[in-house]
Design a protein around this motif. Structure first.
Motif, short mmCIF file in Angstrom:
data_model
loop_
_atom_site.label_atom_id
_atom_site.label_comp_id
_atom_site.label_asym_id
_atom_site.label_seq_id
_atom_site.Cartn_x
_atom_site.Cartn_y
_atom_site.Cartn_z
N MET A 1 0.76 -1.07 -0.09
CA MET A 1 -0.11 -0.01 -0.13
C MET A 1 0.92 1.33 0.05
O MET A 1 0.61 2.14 -0.68
CB MET A 1 -0.98 -0.04 1.36
N ARG A 2 1.91 1.17 0.70
CA ARG A 2 2.86 2.44 0.85
C ARG A 2 3.53 2.56 -0.58
O ARG A 2 3.90 3.80 -0.83
CB ARG A 2 3.98 2.15 2.09
N MET A 3 3.93 1.74 -1.08
CA MET A 3 4.53 1.63 -2.26
C MET A 3 3.42 2.02 -3.54
O MET A 3 4.10 3.14 -4.35
CB MET A 3 5.11 0.29 -2.74
N LEU A 4 2.13 1.81 -3.49
CA LEU A 4 1.23 2.49 -4.47
C LEU A 4 1.31 3.99 -4.27
O LEU A 4 1.23 4.58 -5.12
CB LEU A 4 0.03 1.85 -4.29
N LEU A 5 1.16 4.31 -2.75
CA LEU A 5 1.26 5.56 -2.61
C LEU A 5 2.35 6.55 -3.06
O LEU A 5 2.35 7.47 -3.53
CB LEU A 5 1.05 5.93 -0.91
N LEU A 6 3.56 5.93 -2.70
CA LEU A 6 4.87 6.38 -3.17
C LEU A 6 4.69 6.73 -4.62
O LEU A 6 5.16 7.90 -5.31
CB LEU A 6 5.94 5.56 -2.83
N ILE A 7 4.34 5.62 -5.50
CA ILE A 7 4.32 5.73 -6.97
C ILE A 7 3.35 6.94 -7.20
O ILE A 7 3.70 7.70 -8.31
CB ILE A 7 3.78 4.43 -7.58
N ILE A 8 2.28 6.87 -6.65
CA ILE A 8 1.13 8.09 -7.00
C ILE A 8 1.82 9.27 -6.72
O ILE A 8 1.76 10.23 -7.84
CB ILE A 8 -0.12 7.71 -6.63
N LEU A 9 2.49 9.36 -5.68
CA LEU A 9 2.85 10.96 -5.26
C LEU A 9 4.05 11.21 -6.29
O LEU A 9 4.33 12.50 -6.71
CB LEU A 9 3.45 10.90 -4.00
N LEU A 10 4.76 10.40 -6.47
CA LEU A 10 6.19 10.76 -7.68
C LEU A 10 5.66 10.79 -8.88
O LEU A 10 6.16 11.70 -9.53
CB LEU A 10 6.99 9.61 -7.57
#
Length: 72
Positions: free
Chosen positions: A1-10
């Motif tokens: 879940m954190r990885m998805l959030l990081l990808i979206i924010l980047l």
């Protein structure tokens, strides 16, 4: 879940960078003097409103207006 959030924010950061770069690279007429005056007045007004609101926030907090009511 954190990885998805990081990808979206980047991805959003890259998109903002692309749009900022493309807006700055457009060739056109320079901003007239009236535009700089309007920009300065708008920025100054925004800073003044921000300072005023923060002052009211601190005054309200120090005088106890933000505390819950005490019923006797």
């Amino acid at each position: 879940m954190r990885m998805l959030l990081l990808i979206i924010l980047l991805g959003m950061l890259v998109a903002v960078g692309y749009f900022a770069y493309s807006a700055m690279s457009i060739v056109g007429e320079p901003i007239p003097t009236e535009g700089y005056v309007a920009l300065a007045l708008g920025a100054g007004f925004s800073v003044a409103v921000g300072i005023g609101l923060m002052t009211l926030l601190f005054l309200s907090s120090r005088r106890g207006y933000d505390e819950p009511p005490h019923f006797k």
